[in-house]
Design an enzyme around this catalytic site. Structure first.
Site, mmCIF file in Angstrom:
data_model
loop_
_atom_site.group_PDB
_atom_site.id
_atom_site.type_symbol
_atom_site.label_atom_id
_atom_site.label_comp_id
_atom_site.label_asym_id
_atom_site.label_seq_id
_atom_site.Cartn_x
_atom_site.Cartn_y
_atom_site.Cartn_z
ATOM 1 N N GLY A 1 0.803 -1.220 0.000
ATOM 2 C CA GLY A 1 0.000 0.000 0.000
ATOM 3 C C GLY A 1 0.834 1.266 0.000
ATOM 4 O O GLY A 1 0.535 2.228 -0.713
ATOM 5 N N THR A 2 1.883 1.264 0.791
ATOM 6 C CA THR A 2 2.709 2.467 0.873
ATOM 7 C C THR A 2 3.320 2.799 -0.483
ATOM 8 O O THR A 2 3.273 3.937 -0.942
ATOM 9 C CB THR A 2 3.820 2.270 1.931
ATOM 10 O OG1 THR A 2 3.185 2.116 3.203
ATOM 11 C CG2 THR A 2 4.753 3.458 1.967
ATOM 12 N N GLN B 1 -7.839 -0.314 3.195
ATOM 13 C CA GLN B 1 -8.773 -0.840 4.209
ATOM 14 C C GLN B 1 -10.147 -1.149 3.597
ATOM 15 O O GLN B 1 -11.050 -1.583 4.304
ATOM 16 C CB GLN B 1 -8.960 0.183 5.344
ATOM 17 C CG GLN B 1 -7.736 0.380 6.223
ATOM 18 C CD GLN B 1 -7.384 -0.850 7.051
ATOM 19 O OE1 GLN B 1 -8.200 -1.750 7.229
ATOM 20 N NE2 GLN B 1 -6.160 -0.894 7.546
ATOM 21 N N SER C 1 -3.324 -3.393 -0.861
ATOM 22 C CA SER C 1 -2.204 -3.987 -0.148
ATOM 23 C C SER C 1 -2.530 -5.431 0.207
ATOM 24 O O SER C 1 -3.581 -5.710 0.781
ATOM 25 C CB SER C 1 -1.942 -3.192 1.130
ATOM 26 O OG SER C 1 -1.012 -3.883 1.917
ATOM 27 N N HIS D 1 -1.144 -7.705 2.342
ATOM 28 C CA HIS D 1 -1.122 -8.276 3.693
ATOM 29 C C HIS D 1 -2.363 -7.899 4.513
ATOM 30 O O HIS D 1 -2.554 -8.398 5.615
ATOM 31 C CB HIS D 1 0.184 -7.908 4.433
ATOM 32 C CG HIS D 1 0.213 -6.530 5.005
ATOM 33 N ND1 HIS D 1 0.031 -6.292 6.348
ATOM 34 C CD2 HIS D 1 0.397 -5.327 4.423
ATOM 35 C CE1 HIS D 1 0.122 -4.975 6.561
ATOM 36 N NE2 HIS D 1 0.340 -4.375 5.414
ATOM 37 N N THR E 1 12.532 -7.191 -10.560
ATOM 38 C CA THR E 1 12.089 -8.544 -10.876
ATOM 39 C C THR E 1 10.821 -8.874 -10.089
ATOM 40 O O THR E 1 10.771 -8.687 -8.880
ATOM 41 C CB THR E 1 13.209 -9.543 -10.531
ATOM 42 O OG1 THR E 1 14.348 -9.196 -11.305
ATOM 43 C CG2 THR E 1 12.794 -10.967 -10.843
ATOM 44 N N CYS F 1 0.692 1.998 12.615
ATOM 45 C CA CYS F 1 1.812 2.790 12.113
ATOM 46 C C CYS F 1 2.225 3.886 13.088
ATOM 47 O O CYS F 1 3.374 4.271 13.147
ATOM 48 C CB CYS F 1 1.457 3.416 10.771
ATOM 49 S SG CYS F 1 1.103 2.186 9.535
#
Lengths: 381, 405
Positions: free
Chosen positions: A69-70, A178, A199, A201, A237, A325
């Site tokens: 996401g970042t 989210q 994202s 995870h 890669t 975070c």
């Protein structure tokens, strides 16, 4: 153990890890290699891309893999800033975004861009009239999160899209980190949206996975330059095992989206109905359909959020201060601050975030522990 | 609105006079071929129109398939209803309402085949027009440039209403223009040339030269995949894989470097001509465009064409590369064509091929190799595949991967 911190991260599912394992062992060629072994990896990569595109009802060539996401947020913001710098240097976002957006915007400010942060109401929601008013001839990007990571507010994405229909040249980005699997896909993947960040995870895929949706014909500059992977847009890669397992995780997530959302909502409602009875409890996440089903944010006045988190931990229940975070930095919640919640209260806020693996029985267990802890806390304050 | 049938209007056929019947018969056959997966659908090819009776089948995939059949000018998805004014009024109103938004105009366009129907054309137009004006707030009539056109046809077996006109692929039905071979390399040009050949009604067989181990399995799979994409326009294509390794190796060994390319091409052309003749086809198509590469100069073409009297047709001859690329994107062959697998035209390429080869020298240098023997052995190793639309040759592991995903 009860894991109520799914907005921080989710457990990679065994069947997802199994895919990772098998691909790592069997299809580990470099997708860019010309030989048959590389081609196999290329085929798997493209099949994963197609599966993700099909699940989101978009074209495969509109999906670009990232590390999460970042990266996706950084890429869309800075990539737009670079690509469209000739046309203007004004960006619009909200005052309740994730740091990946907020801090990228701050960095762009240092580089001479102007940023308008839209205010939010007492539910953490922007008003589209503010958006309309903020748009200028030199605006090049509007970035709005789908679901707030701290209190679960769903932003008025359709209304924002309607406003932006009159400004077809502005890039419209949605941070859906989210928002995936929470019953709002039509809203996120609406006709006007140009870029969406996801994202892995957050939906049981391995960390370091993610992707963006980029509408055909919309251009952003690449941030990763190198071997020209992902149609020259994101070199490096490709992490084929992780990408394949993310494609699988997304399928599994969306397969059970409806029932999962029902369970999440039932847990959220049961817990919030119970804790609402206590004098010192302030609940920020409402039970309306303007809030995501999986996030419940509340404060116990006079008790620091960190204290609450550790107290529950003693009982094997994992919750979080408002966002993973910022929690180690002892910062007050940025969303609650933007909602004008006084710091004395926002430092007491905690977040329960649910996932498809949670059960209603866990809600009962949580309530039992809550009652015990509340009596303790009462003595404290 | 659920459509019950699709009315298809023919393209250039109206100019074909006596051959008209054959064209219609062939078009009917081609339409049936592309709709073969929709068992319930019935195709009736009549003198002036072709009707696709949907029999409950979803209209969307049928419409998508029809868009790719050559020989169709345009078509109208329509609804069959009872031949009463009430039913016609109801359905027409519903159709208008589905498309109407503030400010839009409409027109009724009636044809009457059943002359015994109680109202004549103008009466039907007026009655329907009035009914819609009464029931849709703010709508206006515009007979010249309507936003919504409701077409009503009163036929013997019922009334048919339609409003959507969909553009067809044009051209002529594949199979009415004879049968020819196509030299398919796998690059951008030859699939476009094949498309254009089919558009003029020609049924084609693909001839593909391959040189294992210099060219890979993937290169062969890519050529088959391209054929499968093109097969959508004709229902099915025969793919002839011709081994070319020994010929290339021999030429490389025996012929002066400047003439490698010319002699290779002469051998390809000779083989293509022989295969075409054996299959009772009457021409060879290829993807050459003037001036694109060394082998595509007029001098080169003369030196290469020298080996056969068979017509060699080059639909792309005077086209610009950008225009060719545009078509290849439209027909979905571009992304496949640019996949980086070497084909036999790109291996053994000399650093400086003669752009103006001399015909006499070409003939002379060719005598250094055993043309007949090489051709015989190559043809003996030829393989023929029947390729259908939408088959997958590239992703051979798709099923294995599906389990992982």
């Amino acid at each position: 153990m009860i894991y109520f911190d799914n907005s921080a991260t989710t457990q990679a599912l065994p069947e997802v890890v199994d895919t990772y394992d098998q691909v790592s062992k069997k299809v580990w060629g470099n997708p860019s290699s010309l030989h048959n072994f590389g081609d196999q990896a290329f085929q798997l990569l493209e099949q994963s891309r197609k599966q993700i595109a099909d699940l989101l009802k978009v074209h495969a060539d509109e999906i670009y893999f990232t590390s999460g996401g970042t990266e996706g947020d950084n890429w869309v913001l800075k990539g737009t800033a670079i690509e469209k710098r000739e046309y203007g240097k004004h960006l619009i976002t909200t005052s309740v975004e994730h740091p990946a957006i907020h801090n990228s915007m701050e960095q762009l400010k240092q580089l001479g861009y102007e940023v308008t942060y839209l205010p939010v109401d007492d539910e953490g929601r922007i008003n589209v009239n503010d958006l309309k008013a903020a748009i200028r001839p030199d605006t090049i990007l509007v970035s709005i999160m789908a679901v707030n990571n701290e209190i679960g507010t769903i932003q008025p994405l359709m209304a924002a899209a309607d406003v932006l229909k009159d400004y077809p040249k502005i890039h419209f980005h949605i941070d859906a980190v989210q928002g995936i699997g929470k019953g709002i896909q039509d809203m996120v993947m609406n006709d006007r949206v140009d870029f969406v960040t996801f994202s892995g995870h957050k939906f049981h895929a391995p960390r370091g996975t993610g992707f963006i949706y980029a509408r055909r014909g919309r251009r952003i500059s690449p941030l990763m330059n190198g071997g020209g992977q992902e149609k020259n847009q994101r070199s490096g890669t490709e992490n084929v095992p992780a990408i394949a397992s993310m494609a699988k995780a997304l399928r599994l997530l969306l397969d059970k989206e409806k029932t999962a959302n029902q369970t999440e909502l039932a847990i959220k409602q049961r817990v919030s109905a119970h804790i609402a009875n206590f004098d010192k409890v302030i609940i920020f996440s409402k039970n309306s359909d303007q809030f995501a089903p999986h996030i419940l944010c509340f404060a116990i006045q006079g008790v620091r959020g960190e204290t609450i988190v550790h107290a529950f931990e003693e009982h094997g229940i994992y919750i979080s201060t408002t966002s993973a975070c910022s929690s180690k930095k002892h910062l007050a919640s940025s969303t609650l601050s933007a909602m004008n919640v006084p710091e004395s209260i926002s430092t007491s806020a905690v977040r329960i975030s649910l996932g498809d693996q949670n059960t209603v029985a866990e809600a009962d267990e949580f309530i039992k522990v809550f009652d015990e802890l509340y009596t303790e806390f009462d003595k404290l304050s | 609105m659920k459509y019950t049938e699709i009315m298809v209007r023919y393209g250039e056929l109206s100019t074909k006079g006596k051959n008209r019947k054959d064209f219609i018969k062939q078009l009917g056959k081609n339409v049936r071929a592309v709709l073969t997966n929709y068992g319930e659908v019935e195709v009736k090819a009549q003198r002036d129109r072709l009707h696709v009776d949907l029999n409950g089948q979803d209209d969307k995939p049928v419409i998508e398939s029809l868009k790719q059949v050559f020989g169709i000018e345009n078509f109208y998805p329509s609804i069959k209803i009872a031949k009463t004014m009430d039913a016609i009024k109801d359905t027409a109103l519903q159709m208008v309402k589905e498309q109407y938004s503030a400010g839009k105009t409409f027109k009724i366009n009636t044809r009457r085949q059943d002359k015994s129907f109680e109202y004549h054309t103008d009466q039907i137009n007026n009655m329907l027009g009035d009914y819609i004006l009464e029931n849709v707030d703010g709508i206006k009539v515009d007979v010249k440039n309507p936003d919504i056109e409701i077409r009503v046809e009163v036929r013997m077996n019922g009334a048919y209403l339609s409003s959507e006109k969909i553009k067809g692929a044009g051209g002529l039905p594949v199979g009415t223009g004879g049968r020819a071979s196509m030299m398919l390399s796998g690059g951008i040009d030859s699939p476009v040339a094949a498309y254009m050949a089919m558009k003029r009604g020609v049924k084609i067989d693909m001839i593909h030269f391959y040189s294992p181990p210099y060219t890979s399995e993937q290169a062969l799979a890519k050529a088959k995949q391209l054929t499968s994409v093109l097969a959508k326009y004709s229902g099915g294509i025969q793919f002839i894989a011709v081994p070319f390794t020994e010929i290339q190796e021999t030429i490389k060994e025996k012929v002066p470097e400047g003439y490698l390319m010319t002699i290779q091409r002469r051998m390809m052309m000779r083989l293509a001509a022989e295969i075409t003749k054996n299959r009772h086809c009457t021409g060879i198509f290829n993807g050459e465009a003037l001036g694109q590469v060394a082998s595509q100069t007029l001098e080169s073409m003369m030196a290469i064409n020298d080996v056969t009297s068979m017509p060699v047709l080059r639909p792309l001859i005077s086209m610009d590369k950008t225009d060719i690329i545009e078509i290849s994107k439209d027909i979905n062959t571009f992304d496949l064509s640019v996949l980086p697998f070497e084909d036999c035209c790109t291996i053994f390429t000399p650093p400086a091929p003669k752009t103006r080869p001399d015909l006499e020298k070409s003939r002379k240098f060719e005598q250094y190799i055993d043309v007949d023997g090489l051709m015989q052995r190559s043809m003996a190793g030829m393989q023929i595949f029947d390729i259908k639309p939408d088959e997958d040759y590239m992703n051979v592991n798709a099923d294995v991967f599906a389990e992982l995903l």
